[in-house]
Design a protein around this motif. Sequence first.
Motif, PDB file in Angstrom:
ATOM      1  N   PRO A 372       3.176   4.015  12.541  1.00 36.44           N
ATOM      2  CA  PRO A 372       3.232   2.669  13.138  1.00 36.44           C
ATOM      3  C   PRO A 372       2.352   1.680  12.383  1.00 36.44           C
ATOM      4  CG  PRO A 372       3.046   4.336  14.856  1.00 36.44           C
ATOM      5  CD  PRO A 372       2.873   5.050  13.544  1.00 36.44           C
ATOM      6  N   GLY A 373       2.924   0.517  12.067  1.00 33.88           N
ATOM      7  CA  GLY A 373       2.192  -0.535  11.392  1.00 33.88           C
ATOM      8  C   GLY A 373       2.189  -0.434   9.886  1.00 33.88           C
ATOM      9  N   GLN A 374       2.713   0.637   9.317  1.00 32.41           N
ATOM     10  CA  GLN A 374       2.720   0.788   7.876  1.00 32.41           C
ATOM     11  C   GLN A 374       3.879   0.019   7.240  1.00 32.41           C
ATOM     12  OE1 GLN A 374       2.717   5.014   6.954  1.00 32.41           O
ATOM     13  NE2 GLN A 374       0.481   5.015   6.750  1.00 32.41           N
ATOM     14  N   HIS A 540      13.086  -6.400  -4.595  1.00 36.54           N
ATOM     15  CA  HIS A 540      13.584  -6.625  -5.955  1.00 36.54           C
ATOM     16  C   HIS A 540      12.414  -7.025  -6.851  1.00 36.54           C
ATOM     17  CE1 HIS A 540      16.208  -7.858  -9.207  1.00 36.54           C
ATOM     18  NE2 HIS A 540      15.597  -9.024  -9.249  1.00 36.54           N
ATOM     19  N   ARG A 541      11.583  -7.936  -6.351  1.00 45.87           N
ATOM     20  CA  ARG A 541      10.382  -8.318  -7.073  1.00 45.87           C
ATOM     21  C   ARG A 541       9.260  -7.358  -6.680  1.00 45.87           C
ATOM     22  NH1 ARG A 541      10.134 -14.962  -6.779  1.00 45.87           N
ATOM     23  NH2 ARG A 541      12.148 -15.354  -7.807  1.00 45.87           N
ATOM     24  N   LEU A 542       8.867  -6.523  -7.594  1.00 47.40           N
ATOM     25  CA  LEU A 542       7.851  -5.511  -7.284  1.00 47.40           C
ATOM     26  C   LEU A 542       6.505  -6.139  -6.950  1.00 47.40           C
ATOM     27  CD1 LEU A 542       8.699  -2.777  -9.942  1.00 47.40           C
ATOM     28  CD2 LEU A 542       9.623  -3.114  -7.648  1.00 47.40           C
ATOM     29  N   SER A 543       6.279  -7.369  -7.394  1.00 47.98           N
ATOM     30  CA  SER A 543       5.007  -8.032  -7.099  1.00 47.98           C
ATOM     31  C   SER A 543       4.823  -8.264  -5.606  1.00 47.98           C
ATOM     32  CB  SER A 543       4.937  -9.372  -7.837  1.00 47.98           C
ATOM     33  OG  SER A 543       6.014 -10.218  -7.442  1.00 47.98           O
ATOM     34  N   THR A 544       5.906  -8.212  -4.849  1.00 49.55           N
ATOM     35  CA  THR A 544       5.802  -8.493  -3.420  1.00 49.55           C
ATOM     36  C   THR A 544       5.421  -7.267  -2.594  1.00 49.55           C
ATOM     37  OG1 THR A 544       8.155  -8.028  -3.039  1.00 49.55           O
ATOM     38  CG2 THR A 544       7.558 -10.293  -3.622  1.00 49.55           C
ATOM     39  N   ILE A 545       5.396  -6.086  -3.222  1.00 50.08           N
ATOM     40  CA  ILE A 545       5.131  -4.875  -2.411  1.00 50.08           C
ATOM     41  C   ILE A 545       3.968  -4.056  -3.005  1.00 50.08           C
ATOM     42  CG2 ILE A 545       7.395  -4.642  -1.353  1.00 50.08           C
ATOM     43  CD1 ILE A 545       6.694  -2.623  -4.433  1.00 50.08           C
ATOM     44  N   LEU A 546       3.114  -4.711  -3.766  1.00 48.60           N
ATOM     45  CA  LEU A 546       2.003  -3.998  -4.389  1.00 48.60           C
ATOM     46  C   LEU A 546       1.071  -3.362  -3.366  1.00 48.60           C
ATOM     47  CD1 LEU A 546       1.065  -6.463  -7.294  1.00 48.60           C
ATOM     48  CD2 LEU A 546       2.652  -4.517  -7.322  1.00 48.60           C
ATOM     49  N   SER A 547       0.977  -3.973  -2.190  1.00 45.50           N
ATOM     50  CA  SER A 547       0.050  -3.452  -1.181  1.00 45.50           C
ATOM     51  C   SER A 547       0.733  -2.543  -0.174  1.00 45.50           C
ATOM     52  CB  SER A 547      -0.614  -4.622  -0.442  1.00 45.50           C
ATOM     53  OG  SER A 547       0.389  -5.418   0.209  1.00 45.50           O
ATOM     54  N   ALA A 548       1.958  -2.140  -0.436  1.00 38.28           N
ATOM     55  CA  ALA A 548       2.686  -1.286   0.502  1.00 38.28           C
ATOM     56  C   ALA A 548       1.982   0.052   0.670  1.00 38.28           C
ATOM     57  CB  ALA A 548       4.117  -1.067   0.013  1.00 38.28           C
ATOM     58  N   ASP A 549       2.037   0.596   1.862  1.00 35.66           N
ATOM     59  CA  ASP A 549       1.410   1.899   2.138  1.00 35.66           C
ATOM     60  C   ASP A 549       2.162   3.036   1.456  1.00 35.66           C
ATOM     61  OD1 ASP A 549      -0.670   1.121   4.261  1.00 35.66           O
ATOM     62  OD2 ASP A 549       1.167   0.229   5.035  1.00 35.66           O
ATOM     63  N   LEU A 550       3.463   2.849   1.268  1.00 35.24           N
ATOM     64  CA  LEU A 550       4.262   3.863   0.602  1.00 35.24           C
ATOM     65  C   LEU A 550       5.411   3.180  -0.130  1.00 35.24           C
ATOM     66  CD1 LEU A 550       5.075   6.854   0.086  1.00 35.24           C
ATOM     67  CD2 LEU A 550       6.402   6.746   2.215  1.00 35.24           C
ATOM     68  N   ILE A 551       5.588   3.522  -1.402  1.00 30.68           N
ATOM     69  CA  ILE A 551       6.703   2.982  -2.181  1.00 30.68           C
ATOM     70  C   ILE A 551       7.636   4.143  -2.514  1.00 30.68           C
ATOM     71  CG2 ILE A 551       7.395   1.813  -4.304  1.00 30.68           C
ATOM     72  CD1 ILE A 551       4.632   0.506  -4.372  1.00 30.68           C
ATOM     73  N   LEU A 552       8.892   3.964  -2.145  1.00 26.50           N
ATOM     74  CA  LEU A 552       9.913   4.971  -2.440  1.00 26.50           C
ATOM     75  C   LEU A 552      10.808   4.423  -3.544  1.00 26.50           C
ATOM     76  CD1 LEU A 552      10.917   5.896   1.230  1.00 26.50           C
ATOM     77  CD2 LEU A 552       9.287   7.088  -0.250  1.00 26.50           C
ATOM     78  N   VAL A 553      10.876   5.130  -4.640  1.00 23.18           N
ATOM     79  CA  VAL A 553      11.699   4.709  -5.773  1.00 23.18           C
ATOM     80  C   VAL A 553      13.031   5.449  -5.674  1.00 23.18           C
ATOM     81  CG1 VAL A 553      11.847   4.431  -8.269  1.00 23.18           C
ATOM     82  CG2 VAL A 553       9.606   4.439  -7.132  1.00 23.18           C
TER      83      VAL A 553
END
Length: 586
Positions: A372-374, A540-553
């Motif tokens: 929750p909240g991630q 699409h712009r990776l600069s917008t998710i730099l602080s994401a808790d988890l990135i799935l490629v």
Amino acid sequence: MLQPTSFFTHGTFKRLIQIFCPYRGRVLLIIVLIMMNAVLGTAVVPEVTRMIIDQAFPHKDTLLLAGLVLALIALPVVTGLLSIVTDYVRVTLAQYVMHDLRTGLYARLQAVALRFYTTERTGEIISRLTNDVDGVSNVLSTGLSETLSNSIAMLTTLIVMWSLNMPLTLLSLGLTPIFVYLAPRVGAVMRGASKERQQTLADMVSLLEETLTVSGALLVKGFGRQRVETARFSAASQRLVAIQVRQTMIERWFLLSFHIFFNIAPALVYYVGGLQVIGARLSLGSLVALIALQSQFFPTLRQVLSIPIDVQSALALFERLFAYLDLPIEIVDRSDARTLPHINGHLRFRHVSFSYRPEQPALIDIDFESQPGQIVALVGPSGAGKTTAAYLVPRFYEVEKGMVEIDGHDVRSVTQESLLQHIGIVTQETYLLNATIRENIAYGRPEASDEEVMAAARAAQIHERILQLPEGYQTVVGAHGYLLSGGEKQRIAIARVLLKNPRILILDEATSALDTRSERQIQTALTELQKGRTTLAIAHRLSTILSADLILVMDAGRIVERGMHAELLQQDGLYSRLYEEQLQSR
């Protein structure tokens, strides 16, 4: 493209009867009224005429003559009033049936899966809800009642003619069997032409929808294709002209042959009947009454013989409508579906797979978890399956293998209505209604107060801009929100989701089409929107998710890498290559 169903295979006629079942009382009343009118108009008037000639005149009975004349005066008044009552009941019945058809079609189209709208042309859908429904309306409001009225009137007239003189009645019928044979065959040809006509109309509506919207007009003008598109429309219109001319001429040739018969038969009756009057085997009054009945019989006979033609054309319309009413609803609530209670936002994909077509998987073994909240970001090349994965959460598509869970609840085990109450979506292509800004923001919560609407707008960084508009929150945004910039539309969409206040948020490339300044404003608004919510962000712009808790490629429907930004860069894989490409393109 959907094809109309077959009449004999799928029971179109049975479906038509079912449509009228809820209104069987009105149908019965119409039948009774029509029968009363037919008896008064076809049987009584000729009999009164015969009595005047054969009884009142020879016996010089003025009292009987006066009574019969009064009857002739009263009958049109009575039949006219009956016709008005019949028309009222008929029109209300037709409108109720049309209401049921329209709402049934619209409800069905709202219930079908999202994939239907990715394959069916918008113009085709609109054409069926407008042109086809209007065509059916004409059939229901006039065709059915006129068919019933003419059938009853013809039968009544035939019975009276038979009672007056059987041989002359048989002579009058003469060539009728030929027309009975031809009518359904002409109708079959008309049915095919009617299908072709409706499809051509649908093609024209699709062309209009594609080229006369704001986006379509910009595309056409931008590439200087006005003459080409005008030629396309002209060609479609020319096809429609040819079809309608062919329909008209087929019917006219049929009616011409009937018209010739209609003029020959009375002449024969005059001759043969006249010989019987001269030979004192038939009274003059009976002959006059018979000829009067014959003049009523042939127009009704022509209408009745046109029934197969009209019915076949109408069936083409009903088949197209029933094809939509029979669209499969792929995503339905289970019989034991529960209401999803208040949730924290724990999202879990358990080895999920999905495909749009057999043997062409769109997602393969997707497995991840978000607390929750991630913020979980889905990145990857176009066609990797990012949006498809996200749209499994609100059940826009249905999981084929595996399970999507929210707080431990399989999304397929809860009602769709309660599920969607907890999910908010912001897409790249923001859709706004041609309504006021306030109505667009409050779309998910129409009962929201002005203060709540403005609070959502402030949080979305759009309140000040709205106040600068001439009518503020009452400004009408135009078709698809065209009066606003892309960034302004996106912030209104964010305000709309903020007002809904969902626990799970899906961001589908919400900033990919914006300039740097607008993106910064949107990011500020999104930061406010994501607070305390579980976010699934398609980036699409990776600069917008730099602080994401988890990135799935994702690539080709699979998760090929996972981790945080720094971790993924160290892996020197697909994410690292995508990130480097975007840095170099700036």
